[in-house]
Design a protein around this motif. Structure first.
Motif: not given
Ligand code: NAG
Ligand code: NAG
Ligand code: NAG
Ligand code: NAG
Ligand code: NAG
Length: 801
Positions: A477, A490, A532
């Motif tokens: 991410c 997350w 995320c």
């Protein structure tokens, strides 16, 4: 002492007779007088060593008379006589003290000549003249013997004897010259002279305590440059019979510089550009020293001294590179003389030095550089230091010039202010201002403007991640944020709902704004959507970065392939990447010819540079992707490399000749075509779906290329053009004839004409089977004529497979 009476001859005697009024009056003496009758005195002078004539009138008073005897007495002693009665030299007699130095000279001179006079000759002499008849006459003559004084000797006030040159003294000094004369009888007169003018005199009668010598002092006060080279003469004399004794000295003076001047005054000067300045000083003796100064700093630059003769002038050249700091300062040319304490004179020049502007940027006074948020207004100022003043200032953001544009919130005011209204995060970055004048452009050091904003996903699109059960997948991410994100979060959305991921399962790299989650799906439930979100000082990310987790699969094949740079031996191939099945893929391009594999190229991207393919070959290119889950379907297409640009081979010519005979074969071929068509009619249903020859397949296209390694690979019905019929080369299914429409290869053209049925429609992705006859062995083969048309290959990519 009247000059009119003067005869001057060096070392010659001078006789001066001063006749008093009674001189001519002869005293009447009584006849036969033995008496010394006092008579008038005649004075005769001579210097030592000189000569003198002591006069004595010997003319008889009467005509019938004659001279008898002349006798000279000194102090009543006879010292010389002349008897006219004795002939020749015997008539002359002289006393020992005279020796041979005296001699009577007859009329008309009528005098006693004395040579080589010494001081003992100083006396009063009497001359008695006796005649035959007339009475005796007497004369008195005083002989003055003058002793000349010594040559004067000149001393300075410290008693050092000076010869030739006196000094050098400093201009303005006082000094004394002492002239000393010894001897001299009578007492000499001593004088200081400058040219014809008498500066000082010591008269003969003036008393001096010292015995035997006389001194006269000349005091000079405040010697000026006018005194330079003056000649001072000391003169001593005590008689006009001889030239005065003289000694001269010439005065030497040190002179201070009179003028100093900077000659070349052209301004302005430029920083870094060598400048030459001359400075001239005059009047100093010996030449003055010239130094150059800026403030208190002496310029070390090369200085050339030039003495211009006859003008007492010194010039100095300053070669010097102006610096910015010199602007406005005074450049001084200083002339000085080490013989003088306060002789320094100066010439000054106020420097006007041009330089490239120096710019410096600053944020508006009330702005905190660490707290600029999107939507704020930002002000910048540009401080410019320039000479001459800058005529223009431009602003740049990340190297792009900013234009005044109030609508977009860019406002330039004055020359030195920039306002940005309602800034966005894209306006963060490096700002500079550049000021220009005739010397050039000066750019400020960049000022970094940072704008605080919440994290944003670096990639917008939702990413598909293929993850195999029990196998770890790395999900990365990446966010943009300022300041960098502190935390990441997350979440997994699946059929069961939304779960936060344990922070232990992902890493956070704050600096780069990256978090990597190591995710291992354990069961089907673990597939879903990963989100995320990062958080920084400005807050939490609004739109999360989203990843869709799919079970990993084998990849889809590349698609939309295009051939570039087709030559007689090579080609470049580019395709688009298909779905990679959630895993990283390798991409393989295999190039096949009739006789087998030509090139097998594997790459991590869908770009291949295929080389060593051979000229004018019909090639089949098979492209597929592979990942750890397996391989994709294949796509394939045919290409013919360009012919070599070489003279036609004998084989080709032979073929053309043979073709003339080909008419004989015509009938056989016609039969073969008919048989071929019949065969196709029976086989078409079975095989048409097994072929997909596409240059533009996509992952949505479900038709697949004929599978390799299937039993069909060795389809006995598809007899390859390869001579090795009995074998089943890999892949044996390809037998390619690419029609060549190039006119120059007439053989191919005719071959094509015979290969294709005129009635056969040719279209992309359309497969047909045609019977053809094998030229070489006469065997019938099944051929699938595949016509592919791509933008590039449309002209001649018609294949008969
Ligand atoms: C140079 O010196 C000479 C004497 O040596 C003087 O006569 C003359 O005036 C001087 N010239 C200058 C420019 O000072
Ligand atoms: C996850 O699921 C929740 C509700 O179950 C939903 O509000 C949220 O938008 C979902 N997130 C994503 C990224 O699909
Ligand atoms: C790829 O080929 C397909 C089918 O011919 C076409 O629709 C698509 O626009 C092509 N894509 C690209 C990027 O050329
Ligand atoms: C074609 O050739 C040129 C020059 O050699 C090269 O720059 C270019 O990348 C090639 N094209 C492809 C698709 O490889
Ligand atoms: C081509 O290379 C790939 C990867 O190296 C390999 O898997 C494949 O079997 C090769 N193809 C042939 C026909 O050898």
């Amino acid at each position: 002492m009247h000059p009119a009476w003067c005869h001057q001859t060096l070392f010659a005697f001078t006789l001066i007779a001063i006749s008093t009024p009674s001189a001519t009056q002869n005293t009447v003496a009584t006849a036969g007088s033995e008496l010394v009758v006092p008579t008038t005195l005649t004075r005769v002078s001579s210097v030592i060593g000189g000569e003198a004539d002591l006069p004595c009138d010997s003319r008889p008073p009467r005509g019938n008379d004659s001279l008898l005897l002349v006798v000279w007495y000194r102090d009543e002693d006879p010292v010389y006589s002349y008897d006219t009665r004795e002939p020749g030299p015997t008539g002359h007699w002289s006393d020992d003290s005279f020796g041979g130095r005296v001699h009577w000279i007859d009329l008309p001179t009528s005098a006693l000549h004395v040579r080589d006079i010494g001081s003992h000759d100083r006396a009063i002499y009497r001359c008695r003249v006796d005649f035959q008849v007339s009475p005796t006459r007497n004369y008195r003559v005083a002989l003055d013997v003058v002793e000349l004084p010594s040559k004067p000797v000149i001393f300075d006030e410290f008693g050092n004897e000076i010869t030739g040159v006196v000094g050098p003294y400093n201009e303005g000094d006082d000094f004394k010259l002492i002239c000393t004369v010894t001897g001299g009888n009578p007492m000499p007169r001593v004088q200081w002279l400058q040219g014809d003018s008498v500066l000082a005199t010591l008269g003969p009668g003036e008393f001096q305590p010292t015995v035997g010598s006389r001194s006269l002092t000349l005091a000079v006060t405040n010697a000026t440059r006018a005194h330079l080279s003056s000649v001072y003469t000391c003169s001593a004399d005590n008689t006009i019979l001889s030239t005065p004794q003289r000694t001269s000295v010439r005065l030497d003076l040190y002179l201070r510089p009179l003028t100093v001047e900077i000659l070349s005054r052209e301004q302005p000067l430029s920083v870094g550009r060598k400048a030459e300045l001359w400075c001239k000083t005059t009047g100093a003796r010996p030449p003055a020293t010239i130094t150059w100064w800026i403030g208190d700093t002496r310029l070390d630059s090369v200085t050339k001294l030039m003495d211009v003769d006859d003008r007492n002038e010194t010039q100095s050249l300053l070669q010097w590179t102006p610096q910015k700091a010199h602007n406005g300062q005074e450049l001084t040319c200083r002339a000085e003389h080490d013989k003088f304490n306060r002789s320094t004179i100066e010439s000054k020049l106020t420097l006007n030095i041009y330089y490239v502007p120096e710019a410096r940027m600053h944020l508006g006074a009330k702005m905190n550089p660490n707290d600029i948020e999107e939507g704020d207004d930002v002000y910048f100022g540009c401080d410019v230091d320039a000479n001459p003043p800058a005529y223009k200032v431009i602003w740049e953001h990340n190297g792009i010039v900013l234009q005044h544009n109030p609508v977009n919130g860019v406002i330039l005011t004055g020359n030195t202010n920039l306002a940005l209204r309602n800034i966005s995060r894209h306006q963060a970055g490096l700002y500079t201002c550049t000021a220009s004048n005739v010397e050039g452009d000066g750019k400020s050091p960049p000022l970094k403007m940072q704008i605080v904003y919440r994290p944003l996903c670096r990639k917008r699109e939702i990413k598909l991640i293929g993850a195999a059960l029990q196998e770890p997948s790395m999900v990365e991410c990446e966010v943009d944020a300022f300041p960098p994100p502190d935390t990441f979060e997350w979440t997994l959305n699946n059929s069961a709902g939304s779960i936060k991921v344990d922070p232990e399962r992902f890493t956070v790299n704050s600096k780069d704004g990256i978090s990597i989650l190591k995710y291992i799906p354990v069961s089907d439930v673990d597939y879903g959507t990963l989100a995320c979100r990062a958080t920084n000082l400005a807050g939490q990310q609004v739109a999360p970065c989203v990843y869709t987790l799919l079970p990993a699969t084998h990849p889809e094949p590349p698609h939309n392939c295009t051939v570039y740079n087709l030559t007689d031996d090579s080609l470049d191939l580019i395709c688009l990447i298909g779905y990679e099945g959630g895993l990283s893929c390798t991409y393989i391009a295999e190039v096949w010819a009739n006789e087998g594999l030509v090139v097998n190229s594997t790459n991590t991207a869908t770009v291949w540079n295929l080389r060593r393919l051979g000229a004018k070959r019909h090639l089949k290119i098979v492209v597929y992707a592979a990942n750890s889950r397996g391989r994709s379907e294949h796509i394939s297409f045919t290409v013919e490399t360009a012919p070599r640009l070489a003279p036609r081979t004998e084989a080709q010519e032979a073929w053309e000749v043979n073709w003339a005979v080909g008419g004989v074969l015509g009938a056989a071929i016609t039969v073969a075509i008919i048989l071929c068509l019949a065969l196709i009619a029976t086989r078409f249903k079975h095989h048409s779906t097994n072929y997909e020859v596409s240059m533009q397949s996509s992952k949505n296209q479900k038709t697949s290329l004929q599978k390799r390694n299937t039993p069909d690979d060795c389809n006995p019905d598809l007899i390859p053009l390869s001579k090795d019929i009995g074998d089943c080369p890999k892949p044996p299914e390809y037998s390619t004839v690419v029609a060549n429409t190039e006119a120059k290869n007439s053989g191919s053209v005719h071959s094509l004409a015979r290969t294709h049925s005129p009635t056969t429609p040719l279209s992309a992705q359309n497969t047909e089977l045609q019977n053809d006859r094998n030229n070489t062995n006469g065997l019938r083969t099944h051929r699938e004529v595949v016509t592919t048309r791509t933008p590039l290959l449309a002209a001649h990519q018609e294949s008969c497979v």
